[in-house]
Design an enzyme around this catalytic site. Structure first.
Site, short mmCIF file in Angstrom:
data_model
loop_
_atom_site.label_atom_id
_atom_site.label_comp_id
_atom_site.label_asym_id
_atom_site.label_seq_id
_atom_site.Cartn_x
_atom_site.Cartn_y
_atom_site.Cartn_z
N GLU A 148 3.61 -9.80 6.09
CA GLU A 148 3.14 -8.76 7.03
C GLU A 148 2.93 -9.39 8.40
O GLU A 148 2.44 -10.52 8.51
CB GLU A 148 1.83 -8.15 6.54
N TRP A 191 -11.73 4.17 1.27
CA TRP A 191 -11.17 4.18 2.64
C TRP A 191 -9.81 3.52 2.64
O TRP A 191 -9.54 2.61 1.87
CB TRP A 191 -12.08 3.41 3.59
N ASP A 247 1.62 2.06 3.13
CA ASP A 247 0.33 1.66 2.57
C ASP A 247 -0.50 2.91 2.26
O ASP A 247 -0.85 3.66 3.17
CB ASP A 247 -0.42 0.80 3.61
N ARG A 290 6.67 -1.02 8.31
CA ARG A 290 5.74 -0.18 7.58
C ARG A 290 5.54 1.09 8.40
O ARG A 290 5.36 0.99 9.64
CB ARG A 290 4.40 -0.90 7.40
N GLU A 304 2.22 0.40 -1.14
CA GLU A 304 1.10 -0.55 -1.23
C GLU A 304 -0.20 0.13 -1.58
O GLU A 304 -0.49 1.23 -1.11
CB GLU A 304 0.96 -1.25 0.12
N GLU A 312 -4.35 -7.22 -1.21
CA GLU A 312 -4.96 -7.80 0.01
C GLU A 312 -6.46 -7.94 -0.14
O GLU A 312 -7.07 -8.79 0.49
CB GLU A 312 -4.62 -6.97 1.23
N HIS A 367 -3.34 2.79 0.81
CA HIS A 367 -4.70 2.31 1.10
C HIS A 367 -5.73 2.80 0.10
O HIS A 367 -6.79 3.32 0.46
CB HIS A 367 -5.11 2.71 2.53
N TYR A 411 -5.63 6.81 7.80
CA TYR A 411 -5.56 5.35 7.78
C TYR A 411 -4.27 4.87 8.45
O TYR A 411 -3.20 5.45 8.27
CB TYR A 411 -5.60 4.81 6.34
N ARG A 452 -0.22 -9.44 -2.79
CA ARG A 452 -0.56 -9.55 -1.37
C ARG A 452 -1.72 -10.47 -1.06
O ARG A 452 -2.03 -10.72 0.11
CB ARG A 452 -0.85 -8.15 -0.81
O1 LIG Z 1 -2.03 -3.59 4.73
C1 LIG Z 1 -2.77 -3.73 5.71
O2 LIG Z 1 -2.56 -4.50 6.67
C2 LIG Z 1 -4.02 -2.90 5.76
O3 LIG Z 1 -4.45 -2.57 4.50
C3 LIG Z 1 -5.04 -3.51 6.65
O4 LIG Z 1 -4.86 -2.93 7.90
C4 LIG Z 1 -6.48 -3.33 6.22
O5 LIG Z 1 -6.83 -1.98 6.35
C5 LIG Z 1 -7.36 -4.19 7.12
O6 LIG Z 1 -6.93 -5.51 6.99
C6 LIG Z 1 -8.81 -4.05 6.73
O7 LIG Z 1 -9.59 -4.89 7.55
MG LIG Z 2 -2.93 -2.73 3.11
#
Ligand SMILES: O=C(O)[C@@H](O)[C@@H](O)[C@H](O)[C@H](O)CO
Ligand SMILES: [Mg+2]
Length: 403
Positions: free
Chosen positions: A340, A403, A211, A147, A237, A263, A213, A159, A284
């Site tokens: 991941e 975020w 990602d 990634r 993602e 996630e 995000h 991020y 995810r």
């Molecule tokens: O794909 C990922 O791993 C992220 O989205 C994470 O780092 C996420 O920001 C954190 O798990 C939040 O606690």
């Molecule tokens: Mg993520």
């Protein structure tokens, strides 16, 4: 096999991790991950006040009945806190059952569907060059999938970028939420250059993931997906917040770039349309936040009907207990996509001895009965809880953003 004890272990070896331990009258115990980054103590309270007292005396073998009891019986269903608490119980009970059967968890689930589990690592950099150096380090380590996240010129904190090169990315880095500033235009103008640079230097075979995000609108996500098609990403993602599952219909109209979401999902209802309408390619939702093995197995089987594959979340705010159980699940699940992997700090690995092993870009879960992860409670006690919050994000005009 009666449950005679159930207790929560809170530890903070570099970051907060919550573990549930369930002990039976046979002497066999199991552990589950109950970590919810930035909301850990909410799950602890839910477990200690409303779940664990009701477990004592129950038959630990009745995994499904206990799952239904905790889900339907709660009345207030779903949500990350509830489903993380249920997940911790569920994974601990599956750990117990596999230990009692004296087999590794993947055998209990149905046996191997693959010899090893492909993972993706995290390459980040304050700029493209820095990220490329990290990609090179991961390729050197054997990763087949990476990634990539880099800083965006004109944005102070982006991020997914580690504070220092080679360090792990840890978002929960302050007592109360840090405030970040975001600019979508700057991001959309810059990030395609990152993928072009990775392809230029590392060729076509390396799997590249990214990602977003949750930060784009659906049409912006469609624009980005189309712009990066020449770079053949493994997935893009969280390209837009997925509470509105229909938003992905618009994105799908504009791009063939594979999409991964979930996630932050905690139940099959969060992703039903996304899967049924084939609006995503990878789901995810992982064991610790989506109700454990019992529920995620249902999500994976449903996803398989629509050729959607698993791509479990696996950041360091999910404990080695979740990673271990996930790797057994990944070894069994027919529609596996990718896992991941963000390595935990050494002090975390010491608190959570485990059987899983990394080699040549893949993991094997180990042959230890159960999920193969334990907790050293004496060592865990040395690391007291310290509140840590995830950041919040604002646009440059102050608008509170994703975020
Ligand atoms: O794909 C990922 O791993 C992220 O989205 C994470 O780092 C996420 O920001 C954190 O798990 C939040 O606690
Ligand atoms: Mg993520």
């Amino acid at each position: 096999m009666k449950i005679i004890e159930a207790r929560v272990i809170v530890t903070c070896p570099g970051r907060n991790l919550i573990t549930l331990k369930i002990v039976t009258d046979s002497g066999i115990y199991g552990i589950g991950d109950a970590t919810l980054n930035g909301r850990e103590m909410a799950v602890v309270a839910y477990l200690e006040e409303h779940v664990l007292p009701a477990l004592i005396g129950r038959d630990a073998q009745r995994i499904e009945d206990i799952w239904q009891y905790l889900y339907r019986g709660a009345y207030w269903r779903r949500g990350p806190v509830t489903m993380t608490a249920i997940a911790a119980v569920d994974v601990a009970l599956w750990d117990i059952k596999a230990k009692a059967a004296q087999m590794p968890l993947y055998q209990l689930l149905g046996g191997k569907s693959r010899e090893r589990v492909m993972v993706y690592g995290h390459a980040t950099g304050k700029d493209i060059e820095g990220c490329l150096d990290e990609v090179a380090r991961h390729v050197e380590l054997g990763y087949k999938a990476v990634r990539v996240q880099c800083g965006i010129p004109g944005i102070a904190t982006t991020y997914g970028v580690a504070k220092r090169s080679g360090e792990r990315y840890e978002p929960a880095d302050s007592d109360l939420p840090a405030e970040h500033v975001w600019d979508t235009a700057k991001y959309l103008n810059h990030v395609p250059k990152l993928f072009a640079a990775v392809r230029e230097r590392f060729g076509d075979d390396l799997h590249i993931l990214h990602d977003v995000h949750h930060r784009l609108t659906p049409i912006e996500a469609g624009r980005l997906g189309k712009a990066v098609e020449p770079f053949n990403l493994f997935w893009l993602e969280d390209c837009t917040p997925a509470e509105n599952q229909q938003a992905f219909r618009l994105i799908r109209q504009h791009t063939t770039t594979p999409l991964a979401v979930g996630e932050v999902f905690n139940s099959i209802h969060d992703c039903r349309e996304l899967i049924q309408e084939q609006l995503i390619d990878y789901i995810r939702a992982t064991l610790v936040h989506a109700g454990g093995i019992t529920h995620v197995r249902r999500i994976a089987d449903f996803a398989a009907l629509y050729q959607v594959r698993t791509g479990f979340h696996g950041a360091t705010d999910l404990s080695p207990v979740c990673m271990g159980a996930a790797l057994h699940f990944d070894t069994w699940v027919p529609n596996f996509g990718i896992q991941e992997h963000m390595p935990h700090d050494e002090c975390i690995d010491e608190v959570f001895p485990h059987a899983y092993r990394f080699d040549d870009g893949h993991f094997t879960p180990g042959e230890t009965p159960g999920h193969g992860v334990d907790i050293d409670e004496n060592l865990a006690a040395k690391y007291p809880y310290k509140r840590a919050s995830l950041p919040v994000n604002r646009l440059e005009d102050g608008t509170l953003w994703h975020w």
